[in-house]
Design an enzyme around this catalytic site. Structure first.
Site, PDB file in Angstrom:
ATOM      1  N   TYR A  25       0.864  -1.187   0.000  1.00 46.27           N
ATOM      2  CA  TYR A  25       0.000   0.000   0.000  1.00 46.27           C
ATOM      3  C   TYR A  25       0.904   1.242   0.000  1.00 46.27           C
ATOM      4  CZ  TYR A  25      -4.350   2.499   1.173  1.00 46.27           C
ATOM      5  OH  TYR A  25      -5.449   3.312   1.167  1.00 46.27           O
ATOM      6  N   LYS A  61      -0.946  -0.902  -4.426  1.00 45.05           N
ATOM      7  CA  LYS A  61      -2.049   0.062  -4.544  1.00 45.05           C
ATOM      8  C   LYS A  61      -1.488   1.424  -4.186  1.00 45.05           C
ATOM      9  CE  LYS A  61      -5.948   1.313  -1.562  1.00 45.05           C
ATOM     10  NZ  LYS A  61      -7.063   0.762  -0.770  1.00 45.05           N
ATOM     11  N   LYS A 116      -2.264   5.125  -3.065  1.00 48.31           N
ATOM     12  CA  LYS A 116      -3.306   6.012  -2.537  1.00 48.31           C
ATOM     13  C   LYS A 116      -3.277   7.307  -3.332  1.00 48.31           C
ATOM     14  CE  LYS A 116      -5.914   5.780  -0.071  1.00 48.31           C
ATOM     15  NZ  LYS A 116      -7.360   5.567  -0.261  1.00 48.31           N
ATOM     16  N   ASP A 133      -6.242   4.388  -5.935  1.00 50.37           N
ATOM     17  CA  ASP A 133      -7.501   4.659  -5.228  1.00 50.37           C
ATOM     18  C   ASP A 133      -7.598   6.157  -4.943  1.00 50.37           C
ATOM     19  OD1 ASP A 133      -9.631   4.904  -3.523  1.00 50.37           O
ATOM     20  OD2 ASP A 133      -8.677   3.877  -1.830  1.00 50.37           O
ATOM     21  N   PRO A 134      -8.260   6.920  -5.833  1.00 49.83           N
ATOM     22  CA  PRO A 134      -8.363   8.364  -5.585  1.00 49.83           C
ATOM     23  C   PRO A 134      -9.493   8.736  -4.628  1.00 49.83           C
ATOM     24  CG  PRO A 134      -9.210   7.831  -7.771  1.00 49.83           C
ATOM     25  CD  PRO A 134      -8.841   6.523  -7.123  1.00 49.83           C
ATOM     26  N   ASN A 135     -10.073   7.763  -3.965  1.00 48.19           N
ATOM     27  CA  ASN A 135     -11.153   8.022  -3.005  1.00 48.19           C
ATOM     28  C   ASN A 135     -12.242   8.919  -3.593  1.00 48.19           C
ATOM     29  OD1 ASN A 135      -8.919   7.527  -0.425  1.00 48.19           O
ATOM     30  ND2 ASN A 135     -10.956   6.633  -0.349  1.00 48.19           N
ATOM     31  N   GLU A 143     -10.052   1.491  -7.747  1.00 43.66           N
ATOM     32  CA  GLU A 143     -10.794   1.579  -6.485  1.00 43.66           C
ATOM     33  C   GLU A 143     -11.419   2.966  -6.371  1.00 43.66           C
ATOM     34  OE1 GLU A 143      -8.741  -0.070  -3.111  1.00 43.66           O
ATOM     35  OE2 GLU A 143      -9.783   1.274  -1.727  1.00 43.66           O
ATOM     36  N   GLU A 149     -21.984  12.949  -7.828  1.00 40.90           N
ATOM     37  CA  GLU A 149     -21.811  14.268  -8.461  1.00 40.90           C
ATOM     38  C   GLU A 149     -23.082  14.641  -9.205  1.00 40.90           C
ATOM     39  OE1 GLU A 149     -18.441  13.406 -11.102  1.00 40.90           O
ATOM     40  OE2 GLU A 149     -19.803  13.318 -12.804  1.00 40.90           O
ATOM     41  N   ASN A 181     -14.487   0.820  -1.005  1.00 37.59           N
ATOM     42  CA  ASN A 181     -14.730   0.822   0.433  1.00 37.59           C
ATOM     43  C   ASN A 181     -15.577   2.043   0.784  1.00 37.59           C
ATOM     44  OD1 ASN A 181     -11.927   2.206   0.010  1.00 37.59           O
ATOM     45  ND2 ASN A 181     -12.760   3.103   1.901  1.00 37.59           N
ATOM     46  N   ASP A 240     -14.251  -4.540   5.087  1.00 36.18           N
ATOM     47  CA  ASP A 240     -13.282  -4.404   6.178  1.00 36.18           C
ATOM     48  C   ASP A 240     -13.918  -4.979   7.451  1.00 36.18           C
ATOM     49  OD1 ASP A 240     -11.878  -3.303   8.398  1.00 36.18           O
ATOM     50  OD2 ASP A 240     -11.249  -1.561   7.217  1.00 36.18           O
ATOM     51  N   HIS A 279     -10.486  -3.771   2.790  1.00 38.52           N
ATOM     52  CA  HIS A 279      -9.975  -2.415   3.020  1.00 38.52           C
ATOM     53  C   HIS A 279      -9.224  -2.359   4.351  1.00 38.52           C
ATOM     54  CE1 HIS A 279     -10.825   1.317   5.317  1.00 38.52           C
ATOM     55  NE2 HIS A 279     -10.449   1.921   4.210  1.00 38.52           N
ATOM     56  N   SER A 280      -8.376  -1.330   4.514  1.00 37.67           N
ATOM     57  CA  SER A 280      -7.771  -1.140   5.843  1.00 37.67           C
ATOM     58  C   SER A 280      -7.521   0.337   6.120  1.00 37.67           C
ATOM     59  CB  SER A 280      -6.436  -1.885   5.943  1.00 37.67           C
ATOM     60  OG  SER A 280      -5.415  -1.173   5.281  1.00 37.67           O
ATOM     61  N   ASN A 281      -7.354   0.632   7.376  1.00 36.59           N
ATOM     62  CA  ASN A 281      -6.841   1.925   7.851  1.00 36.59           C
ATOM     63  C   ASN A 281      -5.558   1.638   8.614  1.00 36.59           C
ATOM     64  OD1 ASN A 281      -8.301   4.362   7.256  1.00 36.59           O
ATOM     65  ND2 ASN A 281     -10.050   3.373   8.222  1.00 36.59           N
ATOM     66  N   HIS A 299      -2.226  -1.469   6.107  1.00 42.99           N
ATOM     67  CA  HIS A 299      -1.312  -0.340   6.324  1.00 42.99           C
ATOM     68  C   HIS A 299      -0.124  -0.774   7.175  1.00 42.99           C
ATOM     69  CE1 HIS A 299      -4.640   2.126   4.990  1.00 42.99           C
ATOM     70  NE2 HIS A 299      -4.095   3.264   5.336  1.00 42.99           N
ATOM     71  N   ARG A 310      -8.973  11.110  14.667  1.00 46.91           N
ATOM     72  CA  ARG A 310      -8.228  11.314  13.418  1.00 46.91           C
ATOM     73  C   ARG A 310      -8.601  12.655  12.774  1.00 46.91           C
ATOM     74  NH1 ARG A 310      -7.361   7.113   8.337  1.00 46.91           N
ATOM     75  NH2 ARG A 310      -6.540   8.666   6.921  1.00 46.91           N
TER      76      ARG A 310
HETATM   77  O1  LIG Z   1      -5.004   7.583   4.194  1.00 44.12           O
HETATM   78  C1  LIG Z   1      -5.445   6.484   4.475  1.00 44.12           C
HETATM   79  O2  LIG Z   1      -5.045   5.824   5.433  1.00 44.12           O
HETATM   80  C2  LIG Z   1      -6.496   5.907   3.595  1.00 44.12           C
HETATM   81  O3  LIG Z   1      -6.928   6.829   2.660  1.00 44.12           O
HETATM   82  C3  LIG Z   1      -7.659   5.406   4.385  1.00 44.12           C
HETATM   83  O4  LIG Z   1      -8.168   6.397   5.192  1.00 44.12           O
HETATM   84  C4  LIG Z   1      -8.734   4.921   3.470  1.00 44.12           C
HETATM   85  O5  LIG Z   1      -9.747   4.387   4.195  1.00 44.12           O
HETATM   86  C5  LIG Z   1      -8.156   3.994   2.464  1.00 44.12           C
HETATM   87  O6  LIG Z   1      -7.478   2.972   3.032  1.00 44.12           O
HETATM   88  C6  LIG Z   1      -9.036   3.609   1.341  1.00 44.12           C
HETATM   89  O7  LIG Z   1      -8.836   2.542   0.809  1.00 44.12           O
HETATM   90  O8  LIG Z   1      -9.911   4.367   0.941  1.00 44.12           O
HETATM   91 MG   LIG Z   2     -10.302   2.946  -0.739  1.00 42.94          MG
END
Ligand SMILES: O=C(O)[C@H](O)[C@@H](O)[C@H](O)[C@@H](O)C(=O)O
Ligand SMILES: [Mg+2]
Length: 447
Positions: free
Chosen positions: A151, A206, A208, A236-238, A261, A267, A290, A314, A340-342, A370, A423
Protein backbone atom coordinates in the site's frame (compact mmCIF):
# COMPACT_ATOMS: atom_id res chain seq x y z
CA UNK A 1 -25.10 -22.58 30.32
CA UNK A 2 -23.14 -24.49 32.92
CA UNK A 3 -20.17 -25.65 30.82
CA UNK A 4 -19.52 -22.32 29.14
CA UNK A 5 -16.74 -20.02 30.26
CA UNK A 6 -18.16 -16.71 31.42
CA UNK A 7 -16.78 -13.33 30.39
CA UNK A 8 -15.30 -11.85 33.54
CA UNK A 9 -13.90 -8.49 32.51
CA UNK A 10 -13.95 -6.22 29.49
CA UNK A 11 -11.19 -3.65 29.38
CA UNK A 12 -11.26 -0.95 26.73
CA UNK A 13 -7.80 0.42 26.02
CA UNK A 14 -7.26 3.30 23.61
CA UNK A 15 -3.73 3.14 22.22
CA UNK A 16 -1.57 5.33 20.00
CA UNK A 17 1.37 4.80 17.68
CA UNK A 18 3.43 6.76 15.17
CA UNK A 19 2.69 7.33 11.53
CA UNK A 20 4.39 8.96 8.54
CA UNK A 21 3.10 12.07 6.79
CA UNK A 22 1.06 10.08 4.29
CA UNK A 23 -1.18 12.04 1.94
CA UNK A 24 -4.72 11.25 0.93
CA UNK A 25 -7.81 13.19 -0.04
CA UNK A 26 -8.42 13.93 3.66
CA UNK A 27 -5.03 15.67 4.00
CA UNK A 28 -1.94 14.27 5.72
CA UNK A 29 -1.82 11.51 8.29
CA UNK A 30 -1.02 12.88 11.71
CA UNK A 31 2.29 11.90 13.29
CA UNK A 32 0.18 9.80 15.71
CA UNK A 33 -2.62 7.38 14.96
CA UNK A 34 -5.01 5.96 17.53
CA UNK A 35 -6.82 2.64 17.88
CA UNK A 36 -8.85 0.83 20.51
CA UNK A 37 -8.15 -2.60 22.00
CA UNK A 38 -10.97 -4.53 23.62
CA UNK A 39 -9.46 -7.03 26.06
CA UNK A 40 -11.74 -9.70 27.51
CA UNK A 41 -10.91 -12.21 30.23
CA UNK A 42 -13.00 -15.28 30.97
CA UNK A 43 -13.63 -17.63 33.86
CA UNK A 44 -11.20 -20.17 32.36
CA UNK A 45 -8.42 -17.63 32.85
CA UNK A 46 -8.01 -16.83 29.14
CA UNK A 47 -7.62 -13.44 27.45
CA UNK A 48 -9.16 -12.47 24.12
CA UNK A 49 -8.55 -9.28 22.15
CA UNK A 50 -10.01 -7.25 19.31
CA UNK A 51 -9.00 -3.94 17.71
CA UNK A 52 -10.94 -1.11 16.12
CA UNK A 53 -10.41 2.43 14.82
CA UNK A 54 -10.46 4.94 17.68
CA UNK A 55 -12.95 7.71 18.19
CA UNK A 56 -14.53 9.25 21.31
CA UNK A 57 -17.93 7.99 20.13
CA UNK A 58 -16.63 4.43 19.81
CA UNK A 59 -15.14 4.58 23.30
CA UNK A 60 -18.45 5.82 24.68
CA UNK A 61 -20.33 3.04 22.94
CA UNK A 62 -17.94 0.40 24.26
CA UNK A 63 -18.47 1.73 27.77
CA UNK A 64 -22.19 1.43 27.22
CA UNK A 65 -21.89 -2.16 25.91
CA UNK A 66 -19.63 -3.38 28.71
CA UNK A 67 -22.44 -4.51 31.08
CA UNK A 68 -23.89 -6.64 28.27
CA UNK A 69 -20.59 -8.40 27.72
CA UNK A 70 -19.38 -8.96 31.28
CA UNK A 71 -21.21 -11.93 32.77
CA UNK A 72 -22.23 -13.32 29.37
CA UNK A 73 -21.61 -16.97 28.47
CA UNK A 74 -18.85 -17.32 25.90
CA UNK A 75 -20.71 -20.09 24.08
CA UNK A 76 -23.67 -17.74 23.64
CA UNK A 77 -21.52 -15.41 21.50
CA UNK A 78 -24.20 -15.33 18.78
CA UNK A 79 -26.85 -14.13 21.22
CA UNK A 80 -24.47 -11.61 22.80
CA UNK A 81 -23.52 -10.01 19.49
CA UNK A 82 -27.17 -10.09 18.34
CA UNK A 83 -28.09 -8.09 21.45
CA UNK A 84 -25.66 -5.38 20.38
CA UNK A 85 -27.13 -5.34 16.88
CA UNK A 86 -30.62 -5.08 18.35
CA UNK A 87 -29.71 -2.03 20.43
CA UNK A 88 -30.80 1.40 19.31
CA UNK A 89 -27.13 2.49 19.25
CA UNK A 90 -26.86 0.97 15.78
CA UNK A 91 -28.95 3.70 14.21
CA UNK A 92 -28.56 6.65 16.54
CA UNK A 93 -27.10 9.91 15.31
CA UNK A 94 -26.69 11.39 18.79
CA UNK A 95 -27.33 9.72 22.07
CA UNK A 96 -27.11 10.27 25.78
CA UNK A 97 -27.19 7.84 28.63
CA UNK A 98 -27.27 8.76 32.32
CA UNK A 99 -23.55 9.05 32.62
CA UNK A 100 -22.14 8.88 29.13
CA UNK A 101 -22.48 11.46 26.43
CA UNK A 102 -22.14 9.93 22.97
CA UNK A 103 -21.26 12.75 20.59
CA UNK A 104 -22.31 12.57 16.92
CA UNK A 105 -22.89 8.85 16.94
CA UNK A 106 -23.14 7.23 13.54
CA UNK A 107 -23.50 3.63 12.39
CA UNK A 108 -19.81 3.32 11.47
CA UNK A 109 -18.83 3.79 15.12
CA UNK A 110 -21.40 1.19 16.15
CA UNK A 111 -19.81 -1.31 13.76
CA UNK A 112 -16.29 -0.41 14.93
CA UNK A 113 -17.26 -1.07 18.57
CA UNK A 114 -19.15 -4.27 17.80
CA UNK A 115 -16.35 -5.55 15.55
CA UNK A 116 -13.75 -5.23 18.31
CA UNK A 117 -16.00 -7.02 20.82
CA UNK A 118 -16.89 -9.77 18.37
CA UNK A 119 -13.21 -10.33 17.48
CA UNK A 120 -12.27 -10.64 21.16
CA UNK A 121 -15.12 -13.11 21.74
CA UNK A 122 -14.05 -15.16 18.70
CA UNK A 123 -10.48 -15.13 20.02
CA UNK A 124 -11.69 -16.56 23.34
CA UNK A 125 -14.00 -19.09 21.67
CA UNK A 126 -11.19 -20.30 19.43
CA UNK A 127 -8.95 -20.77 22.46
CA UNK A 128 -11.72 -22.62 24.30
CA UNK A 129 -12.26 -24.99 21.33
CA UNK A 130 -8.56 -25.14 20.47
CA UNK A 131 -9.30 -23.91 16.94
CA UNK A 132 -8.07 -20.88 14.98
CA UNK A 133 -10.69 -18.17 14.43
CA UNK A 134 -10.53 -18.93 10.67
CA UNK A 135 -12.09 -22.33 11.48
CA UNK A 136 -14.96 -20.65 13.33
CA UNK A 137 -15.98 -18.55 10.31
CA UNK A 138 -18.58 -20.40 8.29
CA UNK A 139 -16.40 -21.56 5.40
CA UNK A 140 -13.65 -22.76 7.71
CA UNK A 141 -9.95 -22.33 7.05
CA UNK A 142 -9.19 -22.33 3.32
CA UNK A 143 -5.53 -21.32 3.30
CA UNK A 144 -2.57 -20.62 5.58
CA UNK A 145 -1.55 -17.32 4.03
CA UNK A 146 -3.39 -14.43 2.43
CA UNK A 147 -2.09 -12.32 -0.47
CA UNK A 148 -1.61 -8.69 0.62
CA UNK A 149 -0.66 -5.65 -1.41
CA UNK A 150 2.03 -3.05 -0.99
CA UNK A 151 0.00 0.00 0.00
CA UNK A 152 1.91 3.03 -1.34
CA UNK A 153 1.34 6.68 -0.47
CA UNK A 154 2.79 9.98 -1.56
CA UNK A 155 4.65 11.26 1.51
CA UNK A 156 4.88 14.96 2.36
CA UNK A 157 8.04 16.54 3.77
CA UNK A 158 7.71 16.18 7.55
CA UNK A 159 10.40 18.88 8.00
CA UNK A 160 7.86 21.47 6.86
CA UNK A 161 5.86 20.85 10.03
CA UNK A 162 6.43 21.32 13.74
CA UNK A 163 4.72 17.98 14.37
CA UNK A 164 6.38 15.00 15.99
CA UNK A 165 6.93 12.85 12.88
CA UNK A 166 9.63 10.25 13.43
CA UNK A 167 12.79 9.95 11.33
CA UNK A 168 13.91 6.66 9.81
CA UNK A 169 17.06 4.81 10.76
CA UNK A 170 19.83 5.34 8.25
CA UNK A 171 21.91 2.35 7.28
CA UNK A 172 19.28 -0.32 7.95
CA UNK A 173 16.58 -1.76 5.78
CA UNK A 174 15.70 0.74 3.00
CA UNK A 175 11.98 0.46 3.69
CA UNK A 176 12.35 1.40 7.37
CA UNK A 177 14.13 4.58 6.31
CA UNK A 178 12.27 5.59 3.14
CA UNK A 179 8.83 5.30 4.74
CA UNK A 180 9.62 8.49 6.70
CA UNK A 181 11.04 10.53 3.82
CA UNK A 182 9.40 12.82 1.31
CA UNK A 183 8.05 10.95 -1.75
CA UNK A 184 5.98 13.24 -3.90
CA UNK A 185 6.62 12.06 -7.45
CA UNK A 186 6.57 8.90 -9.53
CA UNK A 187 10.28 8.15 -9.14
CA UNK A 188 10.25 8.33 -5.36
CA UNK A 189 7.09 6.22 -5.15
CA UNK A 190 8.81 3.61 -7.32
CA UNK A 191 11.74 3.64 -4.88
CA UNK A 192 9.29 3.10 -2.02
CA UNK A 193 7.74 0.19 -3.92
CA UNK A 194 11.16 -1.36 -4.50
CA UNK A 195 12.02 -1.11 -0.82
CA UNK A 196 8.63 -2.57 0.20
CA UNK A 197 8.97 -5.40 -2.33
CA UNK A 198 12.47 -6.19 -1.05
CA UNK A 199 11.30 -6.40 2.53
CA UNK A 200 7.87 -8.02 2.10
CA UNK A 201 7.97 -9.67 -1.35
CA UNK A 202 4.91 -7.83 -2.68
CA UNK A 203 3.62 -8.68 -6.13
CA UNK A 204 0.70 -6.24 -5.99
CA UNK A 205 0.61 -2.52 -5.26
CA UNK A 206 -2.05 0.06 -4.54
CA UNK A 207 -1.28 3.75 -4.79
CA UNK A 208 -3.31 6.01 -2.54
CA UNK A 209 -4.47 8.74 -4.90
CA UNK A 210 -6.66 11.81 -4.44
CA UNK A 211 -3.51 13.81 -3.78
CA UNK A 212 -2.19 15.17 -7.11
CA UNK A 213 -4.08 15.84 -10.32
CA UNK A 214 -5.26 12.54 -11.82
CA UNK A 215 -2.71 12.86 -14.63
CA UNK A 216 0.21 12.77 -12.16
CA UNK A 217 -1.23 9.74 -10.38
CA UNK A 218 -1.70 7.87 -13.66
CA UNK A 219 1.93 8.71 -14.48
CA UNK A 220 2.93 7.15 -11.13
CA UNK A 221 0.90 4.02 -11.89
CA UNK A 222 2.64 3.82 -15.28
CA UNK A 223 6.04 4.17 -13.63
CA UNK A 224 5.19 1.35 -11.21
CA UNK A 225 4.04 -0.85 -14.09
CA UNK A 226 7.24 -0.14 -16.00
CA UNK A 227 9.34 -1.10 -12.99
CA UNK A 228 7.17 -4.11 -12.02
CA UNK A 229 5.74 -5.38 -15.32
CA UNK A 230 4.27 -8.53 -13.73
CA UNK A 231 2.62 -6.69 -10.83
CA UNK A 232 -1.05 -5.93 -10.33
CA UNK A 233 -1.04 -2.18 -9.74
CA UNK A 234 -4.02 0.02 -8.95
CA UNK A 235 -4.84 3.49 -7.67
CA UNK A 236 -7.50 4.66 -5.23
CA UNK A 237 -8.36 8.36 -5.59
CA UNK A 238 -11.15 8.02 -3.00
CA UNK A 239 -13.77 9.27 -5.49
CA UNK A 240 -12.01 12.62 -6.02
CA UNK A 241 -12.08 12.27 -9.83
CA UNK A 242 -15.17 13.37 -11.74
CA UNK A 243 -16.92 10.69 -13.79
CA UNK A 244 -15.54 12.25 -16.97
CA UNK A 245 -12.00 12.25 -15.58
CA UNK A 246 -12.37 8.69 -14.32
CA UNK A 247 -13.48 7.51 -17.77
CA UNK A 248 -10.74 9.49 -19.53
CA UNK A 249 -7.91 8.22 -17.31
CA UNK A 250 -9.51 4.80 -16.90
CA UNK A 251 -9.34 4.29 -20.67
CA UNK A 252 -5.61 5.06 -20.54
CA UNK A 253 -5.12 2.36 -17.91
CA UNK A 254 -7.60 -0.22 -19.24
CA UNK A 255 -6.06 -3.62 -19.90
CA UNK A 256 -3.02 -2.89 -17.74
CA UNK A 257 -4.57 -2.63 -14.29
CA UNK A 258 -6.72 -5.31 -12.66
CA UNK A 259 -9.27 -2.86 -11.19
CA UNK A 260 -9.70 0.74 -10.01
CA UNK A 261 -10.79 1.58 -6.48
CA UNK A 262 -13.48 4.26 -6.05
CA UNK A 263 -12.39 6.21 -9.17
CA UNK A 264 -15.40 8.55 -8.91
CA UNK A 265 -18.31 9.29 -6.61
CA UNK A 266 -21.49 11.25 -6.18
CA UNK A 267 -21.81 14.27 -8.46
CA UNK A 268 -24.43 16.47 -10.07
CA UNK A 269 -27.36 14.74 -8.44
CA UNK A 270 -26.12 11.20 -9.19
CA UNK A 271 -25.01 8.86 -6.43
CA UNK A 272 -21.58 7.22 -6.25
CA UNK A 273 -23.25 3.90 -7.01
CA UNK A 274 -24.72 5.40 -10.18
CA UNK A 275 -21.51 7.06 -11.40
CA UNK A 276 -19.47 3.92 -10.73
CA UNK A 277 -21.97 1.87 -12.76
CA UNK A 278 -21.55 4.35 -15.64
CA UNK A 279 -17.76 4.22 -15.25
CA UNK A 280 -17.78 0.43 -15.47
CA UNK A 281 -19.96 0.43 -18.58
CA UNK A 282 -17.78 3.04 -20.28
CA UNK A 283 -14.38 1.48 -19.51
CA UNK A 284 -14.96 -2.21 -18.74
CA UNK A 285 -12.62 -1.79 -15.74
CA UNK A 286 -13.64 -3.73 -12.62
CA UNK A 287 -14.40 -1.49 -9.63
CA UNK A 288 -13.41 -2.03 -6.00
CA UNK A 289 -14.93 0.05 -3.23
CA UNK A 290 -14.73 0.82 0.43
CA UNK A 291 -16.89 3.92 0.00
CA UNK A 292 -20.30 2.96 -1.35
CA UNK A 293 -21.05 -0.60 -0.21
CA UNK A 294 -20.29 -0.66 3.49
CA UNK A 295 -23.43 -2.29 4.82
CA UNK A 296 -26.04 -4.75 3.55
CA UNK A 297 -28.38 -2.06 2.26
CA UNK A 298 -25.63 -0.18 0.41
CA UNK A 299 -24.24 -3.43 -0.97
CA UNK A 300 -27.66 -4.44 -2.25
CA UNK A 301 -28.04 -1.15 -4.17
CA UNK A 302 -24.46 -1.30 -5.49
CA UNK A 303 -25.04 -4.82 -6.84
CA UNK A 304 -28.45 -4.04 -8.30
CA UNK A 305 -26.83 -1.22 -10.28
CA UNK A 306 -23.89 -3.45 -11.27
CA UNK A 307 -21.66 -0.68 -9.91
CA UNK A 308 -18.95 -2.81 -8.30
CA UNK A 309 -16.97 -6.05 -8.64
CA UNK A 310 -14.89 -6.05 -5.46
CA UNK A 311 -16.57 -5.05 -2.18
CA UNK A 312 -13.64 -4.37 0.16
CA UNK A 313 -15.43 -5.57 3.28
CA UNK A 314 -13.28 -4.40 6.18
CA UNK A 315 -13.83 -6.49 9.33
CA UNK A 316 -13.76 -3.27 11.39
CA UNK A 317 -16.65 -1.85 9.33
CA UNK A 318 -18.68 -5.05 9.10
CA UNK A 319 -17.40 -7.26 11.98
CA UNK A 320 -15.35 -10.34 11.11
CA UNK A 321 -18.32 -12.64 10.72
CA UNK A 322 -20.27 -10.25 8.48
CA UNK A 323 -17.18 -9.54 6.36
CA UNK A 324 -16.86 -13.30 5.99
CA UNK A 325 -20.47 -13.50 4.82
CA UNK A 326 -19.63 -10.86 2.19
CA UNK A 327 -16.75 -13.10 1.08
CA UNK A 328 -19.19 -16.01 0.77
CA UNK A 329 -21.52 -13.86 -1.34
CA UNK A 330 -18.59 -12.87 -3.55
CA UNK A 331 -17.75 -16.53 -4.02
CA UNK A 332 -21.33 -17.55 -4.84
CA UNK A 333 -22.18 -14.54 -7.00
CA UNK A 334 -19.04 -14.26 -9.12
CA UNK A 335 -17.60 -11.20 -7.38
CA UNK A 336 -14.04 -10.83 -6.08
CA UNK A 337 -13.20 -10.78 -2.37
CA UNK A 338 -10.95 -8.02 -1.06
CA UNK A 339 -10.44 -6.08 2.14
CA UNK A 340 -9.97 -2.41 3.02
CA UNK A 341 -7.77 -1.14 5.84
CA UNK A 342 -6.84 1.93 7.85
CA UNK A 343 -3.65 2.36 9.88
CA UNK A 344 -3.66 -0.29 12.57
CA UNK A 345 -1.75 -2.38 15.06
CA UNK A 346 -1.04 -6.09 14.80
CA UNK A 347 -4.24 -7.27 16.50
CA UNK A 348 -6.07 -5.98 13.41
CA UNK A 349 -3.44 -7.66 11.27
CA UNK A 350 -4.36 -10.98 12.89
CA UNK A 351 -8.10 -10.28 12.38
CA UNK A 352 -7.49 -9.64 8.67
CA UNK A 353 -5.32 -12.77 8.38
CA UNK A 354 -8.10 -15.00 9.77
CA UNK A 355 -10.74 -13.32 7.61
CA UNK A 356 -8.65 -13.86 4.48
CA UNK A 357 -7.75 -17.40 5.49
CA UNK A 358 -11.45 -18.31 5.65
CA UNK A 359 -12.57 -16.60 2.43
CA UNK A 360 -13.91 -19.30 0.11
CA UNK A 361 -12.82 -19.76 -3.50
CA UNK A 362 -9.85 -18.41 -5.38
CA UNK A 363 -11.24 -15.09 -6.63
CA UNK A 364 -9.38 -13.12 -4.01
CA UNK A 365 -7.63 -9.83 -4.70
CA UNK A 366 -4.64 -8.98 -2.52
CA UNK A 367 -5.91 -7.58 0.79
CA UNK A 368 -5.05 -4.06 1.93
CA UNK A 369 -2.99 -3.49 5.02
CA UNK A 370 -1.31 -0.34 6.32
CA UNK A 371 0.88 -2.48 8.60
CA UNK A 372 4.06 -1.85 6.62
CA UNK A 373 3.89 1.77 7.81
CA UNK A 374 3.56 0.63 11.42
CA UNK A 375 5.81 -2.45 11.34
CA UNK A 376 8.03 -2.39 14.46
CA UNK A 377 5.30 -1.01 16.73
CA UNK A 378 3.68 -4.34 17.51
CA UNK A 379 1.51 -4.76 20.59
CA UNK A 380 1.71 -8.56 20.54
CA UNK A 381 4.58 -10.83 21.47
CA UNK A 382 4.86 -12.12 17.89
CA UNK A 383 3.22 -9.99 15.23
CA UNK A 384 1.85 -11.87 12.20
CA UNK A 385 4.40 -11.80 9.38
CA UNK A 386 4.19 -10.64 5.79
CA UNK A 387 6.57 -12.69 3.65
CA UNK A 388 6.76 -13.21 -0.07
CA UNK A 389 3.69 -10.98 -0.56
CA UNK A 390 1.53 -13.04 1.79
CA UNK A 391 0.24 -12.40 5.29
CA UNK A 392 0.81 -15.61 7.21
CA UNK A 393 -1.91 -16.94 9.47
CA UNK A 394 -0.57 -16.92 13.04
CA UNK A 395 -0.28 -20.36 14.56
CA UNK A 396 -2.27 -21.41 17.59
CA UNK A 397 -5.90 -21.26 18.65
CA UNK A 398 -8.08 -18.15 18.58
CA UNK A 399 -6.44 -15.25 16.78
CA UNK A 400 -3.07 -16.86 17.53
CA UNK A 401 -1.64 -13.76 19.19
CA UNK A 402 -0.65 -12.83 22.73
CA UNK A 403 -0.59 -9.22 23.86
CA UNK A 404 2.69 -7.75 25.04
CA UNK A 405 1.22 -5.85 28.00
CA UNK A 406 4.25 -3.63 28.52
CA UNK A 407 3.91 -2.38 24.96
CA UNK A 408 0.13 -2.05 25.31
CA UNK A 409 0.52 0.09 28.45
CA UNK A 410 3.14 2.28 26.73
CA UNK A 411 0.83 2.78 23.72
CA UNK A 412 -2.00 3.58 26.14
CA UNK A 413 0.13 6.21 27.87
CA UNK A 414 1.06 7.71 24.52
CA UNK A 415 -2.66 7.95 23.72
CA UNK A 416 -3.30 9.86 26.94
CA UNK A 417 -0.49 12.29 26.18
CA UNK A 418 -2.02 13.33 22.85
CA UNK A 419 -3.83 16.65 22.63
CA UNK A 420 -5.81 15.45 19.59
CA UNK A 421 -7.16 11.93 19.89
CA UNK A 422 -9.56 11.62 16.95
CA UNK A 423 -8.23 11.31 13.42
CA UNK A 424 -7.84 14.73 11.78
CA UNK A 425 -5.78 14.72 8.57
CA UNK A 426 -6.38 18.46 8.00
CA UNK A 427 -3.89 19.47 10.74
CA UNK A 428 -0.73 18.29 8.99
CA UNK A 429 -2.02 19.46 5.63
CA UNK A 430 -2.30 23.02 6.90
CA UNK A 431 1.50 23.14 7.14
CA UNK A 432 1.59 22.59 3.38
CA UNK A 433 -1.32 24.83 2.34
CA UNK A 434 -2.58 27.67 4.55
CA UNK A 435 -6.08 27.19 5.91
CA UNK A 436 -6.46 23.93 3.97
CA UNK A 437 -9.88 22.32 4.28
CA UNK A 438 -11.28 19.03 3.03
CA UNK A 439 -13.12 18.91 -0.29
CA UNK A 440 -14.50 15.50 -1.27
CA UNK A 441 -14.30 16.37 -4.97
CA UNK A 442 -10.75 17.71 -5.15
CA UNK A 443 -7.39 15.97 -4.73
CA UNK A 444 -5.67 17.29 -1.60
CA UNK A 445 -2.98 19.36 -3.32
CA UNK A 446 -5.36 21.09 -5.75
CA UNK A 447 -6.39 24.24 -3.89
O1 LIG B 1 -5.00 7.58 4.19
C1 LIG B 1 -5.45 6.48 4.48
O2 LIG B 1 -5.04 5.82 5.43
C2 LIG B 1 -6.50 5.91 3.59
O3 LIG B 1 -6.93 6.83 2.66
C3 LIG B 1 -7.66 5.41 4.38
O4 LIG B 1 -8.17 6.40 5.19
C4 LIG B 1 -8.73 4.92 3.47
O5 LIG B 1 -9.75 4.39 4.19
C5 LIG B 1 -8.16 3.99 2.46
O6 LIG B 1 -7.48 2.97 3.03
C6 LIG B 1 -9.04 3.61 1.34
O7 LIG B 1 -8.84 2.54 0.81
O8 LIG B 1 -9.91 4.37 0.94
MG1 LIG C 1 -10.30 2.95 -0.74
Amino acid sequence: MSDSPVIKTMRVVPVAGYDSMLLNIGGAHNCYFTRILVILTDSAGRTGVGESPCHASTLALLARFRPQIEGSDLLRLNATVATLFASDARHQQTAHTDDIHIPQMNPEKFYNATAAIEAALLDLLGQHLNLPVAELLASGKQRDRVPVLGYLFYIADRNLTSMDYQAGHAGGDAWLQLRHEKAMDADSVVRLAEAAADRYGFRDFKLKGGVHHAEVEVETVNALLTRFPQARVTVDPNASWSLDEAIYYGKQLAGRIPYLEDPCGAEQGYSGRETLAEFKRATGIPVATNMIANDWRQLQHALQLNAIDIPLADPHFWTMRNAHTVAQLCHEWGLTTGCHSNNHFDVSLAMVAHLGAAAPGDRLTAFDTHWIWQDGQQLTQHAPQIRDGFLELPEGPGLGITLDMARVEAAHELYHSLPDKNRNDALGMQFLIDNWTFNAKRPALLR
